[in-house]
Design a protein around this motif. Structure first.
Motif, short mmCIF file in Angstrom:
data_model
loop_
_atom_site.label_atom_id
_atom_site.label_comp_id
_atom_site.label_asym_id
_atom_site.label_seq_id
_atom_site.Cartn_x
_atom_site.Cartn_y
_atom_site.Cartn_z
N SER A 24 0.73 -1.14 0.17
CA SER A 24 -0.19 0.06 -0.05
C SER A 24 0.77 1.23 0.00
O SER A 24 0.43 2.45 -0.42
CB SER A 24 -0.88 0.04 1.32
OG SER A 24 -0.19 0.06 2.26
N LYS A 25 1.99 1.05 0.43
CA LYS A 25 2.96 2.26 0.54
C LYS A 25 4.47 1.74 0.62
O LYS A 25 4.49 0.68 1.10
CB LYS A 25 2.49 3.12 1.82
CG LYS A 25 3.53 4.15 2.17
CD LYS A 25 3.03 4.95 3.40
CE LYS A 25 4.23 6.04 3.88
NZ LYS A 25 3.77 6.65 5.17
N ALA A 26 5.27 2.68 0.14
CA ALA A 26 6.79 2.27 0.05
C ALA A 26 7.46 3.68 0.49
O ALA A 26 7.26 4.75 -0.07
CB ALA A 26 7.25 1.68 -0.99
N SER A 27 8.31 3.74 1.30
CA SER A 27 9.12 4.70 1.75
C SER A 27 10.58 4.26 1.98
O SER A 27 10.65 3.61 3.11
CB SER A 27 8.53 5.80 2.42
OG SER A 27 9.35 6.94 2.82
N GLY A 28 11.78 4.91 1.47
CA GLY A 28 13.03 4.68 2.21
C GLY A 28 13.35 3.42 1.99
O GLY A 28 13.54 2.72 0.78
N ALA A 29 13.24 2.66 2.89
CA ALA A 29 13.74 1.29 3.25
C ALA A 29 12.76 0.40 3.75
O ALA A 29 12.88 -0.91 4.07
CB ALA A 29 15.29 0.78 3.90
N HIS A 30 11.34 0.91 3.79
CA HIS A 30 10.05 0.41 4.50
C HIS A 30 9.31 0.19 3.47
O HIS A 30 8.99 1.02 2.53
CB HIS A 30 9.71 0.99 5.46
CG HIS A 30 10.57 1.04 6.55
ND1 HIS A 30 11.98 1.95 6.85
CD2 HIS A 30 10.87 0.24 7.79
CE1 HIS A 30 12.47 1.62 7.90
NE2 HIS A 30 11.84 0.45 8.47
N VAL A 31 8.26 -1.01 3.60
CA VAL A 31 6.95 -1.06 2.76
C VAL A 31 5.99 -1.66 3.79
O VAL A 31 6.10 -2.01 4.91
CB VAL A 31 7.23 -2.31 1.86
CG1 VAL A 31 8.11 -1.85 0.71
CG2 VAL A 31 7.49 -3.59 2.41
N LYS A 61 4.08 -2.50 8.65
CA LYS A 61 5.14 -2.02 8.24
C LYS A 61 6.18 -2.98 8.51
O LYS A 61 6.74 -3.67 9.44
CB LYS A 61 5.58 -0.90 8.94
CG LYS A 61 6.73 -0.09 8.68
CD LYS A 61 6.95 1.12 9.54
CE LYS A 61 8.10 1.88 9.01
NZ LYS A 61 8.39 3.16 10.16
N PHE A 62 6.96 -3.08 7.24
CA PHE A 62 8.21 -3.95 7.13
C PHE A 62 9.41 -3.34 6.93
O PHE A 62 9.52 -2.28 5.97
CB PHE A 62 8.08 -5.15 6.24
CG PHE A 62 6.79 -6.08 6.20
CD1 PHE A 62 6.83 -7.24 7.45
CD2 PHE A 62 5.39 -5.75 5.76
CE1 PHE A 62 5.77 -8.01 7.74
CE2 PHE A 62 4.51 -6.63 6.06
CZ PHE A 62 4.66 -7.55 7.12
N LEU A 63 10.35 -3.51 7.47
CA LEU A 63 11.91 -3.23 6.99
C LEU A 63 12.19 -4.16 5.50
O LEU A 63 12.23 -5.49 5.77
CB LEU A 63 12.89 -3.38 7.90
CG LEU A 63 14.29 -3.22 7.68
CD1 LEU A 63 14.82 -1.88 7.04
CD2 LEU A 63 15.32 -3.36 8.73
N GLY A 97 7.67 -12.54 10.74
CA GLY A 97 7.36 -12.50 12.24
C GLY A 97 8.14 -11.36 12.79
O GLY A 97 7.42 -11.15 14.12
N GLN A 98 9.14 -11.01 12.53
CA GLN A 98 9.94 -10.05 13.10
C GLN A 98 10.04 -8.72 12.56
O GLN A 98 10.82 -7.80 12.74
CB GLN A 98 11.55 -10.45 13.15
CG GLN A 98 11.63 -11.80 13.94
CD GLN A 98 13.13 -12.24 13.97
OE1 GLN A 98 13.87 -11.59 14.81
NE2 GLN A 98 13.57 -13.27 13.27
N GLY A 99 9.10 -8.62 11.50
CA GLY A 99 8.84 -7.14 10.94
C GLY A 99 9.92 -6.94 9.95
O GLY A 99 9.85 -5.90 9.42
N ILE A 100 10.18 -7.92 9.28
CA ILE A 100 11.19 -7.75 8.27
C ILE A 100 10.84 -8.64 6.99
O ILE A 100 10.49 -9.72 7.13
CB ILE A 100 12.72 -8.29 8.56
CG1 ILE A 100 13.14 -7.40 9.95
CG2 ILE A 100 13.64 -8.13 7.41
CD1 ILE A 100 14.50 -7.67 10.44
#
Length: 417
Positions: free
Chosen positions: A22-29, A36-38, A360-363
């Protein structure tokens, strides 16, 4: 999922991998549920070399949109971009633009055939989906299997193209010599990636250059993946003393905005006038504007050095963590486009479990890691700490397949398994 093989969820963990953002910015989506994921995975499959929604590139594009992106006239930015690419590559004299890597590789091969009056092509590496390339698999079991993606079917490719494309492996100059011995007088082009997994052997490119010269074939370097990873320009400028006749760029050139280019010597590129290569959307303003902004920031920040450093940290981290936990893996790829693979039993299941544990760790992570300028040392530290936990769990688990919430990733990327 109908557009890009490399983004299909079954390349990762079907049923677990979030297929849409839905969104992407820098090194996150962010996925469609707002999670939010790194992103330490494929970096827009190598297109977003600066990072997602880079503010400088996006600002330049917004200005272009406000000024109008299409008209009955041509945009001046395409001339400026052509000049910039030729300044970065002093051996090149002329440029043609496209919007995608595969189509621009097809353009380069067409120009080479027009320049030489010949039909056949020798190639090394992966070069896209067009007929000239898939023709190598007509009437064979899997001629392309050694060139990134195995099992590509040439269904729909005219059978009359059989015997027009011949693969040779990287650093195997003897295989290219055999192709030339059989087809040298009919060879229009020698096409190769400057690097993917292996470092070039001493004298390899010099020998390829000499063989191209001796046969009159056009030497084309495919920089679609390697370009802008080491420097602001082509990897061939870093790796080789010799220069090609043509080079093709896409992916990172526009930091996610569609733009591609084939640059070349005037003696070859002039042949584009004698064949028909033309498309309306190759003339939009957004692609050249995005490329100019990307090149400017890439050069100003020395992004290539950053990408190599980040990739080096990641590769070293993988190796150290695997050794710590007694996991059998092998690490490879150029530093800015790194990968690892599990060895031993159930490698695909272990890969799927790794993806599951990292999510599961947000990555967002696979066994591929494409570095971006937006990746920081803190991101790498967070990522490797999560890898440490995931590797520990995988090493201790005796029945990995039973732990999967989704289907294990499909095979297909033979050199990046």
């Amino acid at each position: 999922m109908t557009q890009l093989l490399s983004k299909h969820p079954d390349r990762f963990t079907l049923g677990v991998w979030p297929g849409y953002f839905s969104k992407a910015s820098g090194a996150h989506v962010w996925d469609l549920d707002g999670n939010k994921f790194l992103d330490m995975s494929i970096g827009g499959i190598g297109a977003t070399v600066l990072g997602y929604a880079d503010p400088d590139v996006d600002q330049a594009v917004r200005r272009a949109i406000d000024a109008g992106v299409a008209s009955s006239l041509n945009c001046a930015e395409e001339v400026e971009l052509a000049d910039q690419l030729c300044e970065l590559h002093p051996w090149a004299d002329q440029v043609r633009f496209g919007r995608g890597g595969g189509e621009t590789m097809a353009m380069a091969v067409r120009i080479a055939r027009a320049a030489t009056g010949r039909d056949k092509v020798a190639f090394c590496g992966y070069h896209g989906w067009h007929d000239w390339y898939l023709a190598a698999n007509i009437g064979t079991e899997n001629a392309l299997g050694e060139h990134l993606i195995a099992g590509l079917k040439p269904t729909g490719v005219p059978k009359g193209l059989a015997g027009t494309a011949f693969p040779f492996r990287y650093n195997r100059i003897d295989e290219l010599e055999a192709i030339i011995a059989a087809h040298g007088s009919e060879l229009a082009a020698i096409v190769m990636e400057p690097i993917r997994n292996e470092e070039p052997a001493p004298g390899f490119f010099t020998s390829v250059r000499a063989l191209a010269d001796s046969t009159g074939a056009v030497l084309i370097v495919d920089e679609i993946s390697a370009g802008l990873r080491f420097n602001t320009g082509g990897a061939h400028m870093v790796l080789f003393d010799q220069r090609p006749d043509m080079a093709v760029f896409a992916k990172a050139l526009g930091n996610g905005y569609p733009v591609s280019a084939v640059i070349g010597r005037r003696s070859v590129m002039e042949a584009a006038r004698s064949t028909f290569i033309s498309s309306t959307n190759w003339t939009d303003r957004i692609g050249p504007v995005a490329a100019l902004a990307t090149l400017e920031k890439h050069q100003r920040t020395e992004a290539g050095k950053h990408l190599v450093r980040i990739g080096t940290l990641v590769q070293q981290g993988w190796a150290e963590l695997a050794a710590r936990h007694g996991l059998d893996i092998h690490v490879g790829g150029i530093k800015p486009m790194s990968h690892f693979a599990f060895d031993g039993e159930h490698p695909q299941e272990k890969k799927a479990y790794f993806i599951q544990l990292m999510l599961g760790q947000g990555i967002l992570a696979s066994n591929l890691m494409y570095a971006m300028l937006a990746h920081t040392d803190e991101h790498v530290a967070t990522y490797l700490a999560a890898c440490d936990k995931a590797f520990s769990v995988i090493a201790a688990e005796r029945d990995v397949p039973s732990k999967l919430k989704g289907a294990p990733s499909a095979t297909g990327f033979g050199r990046l398994a």
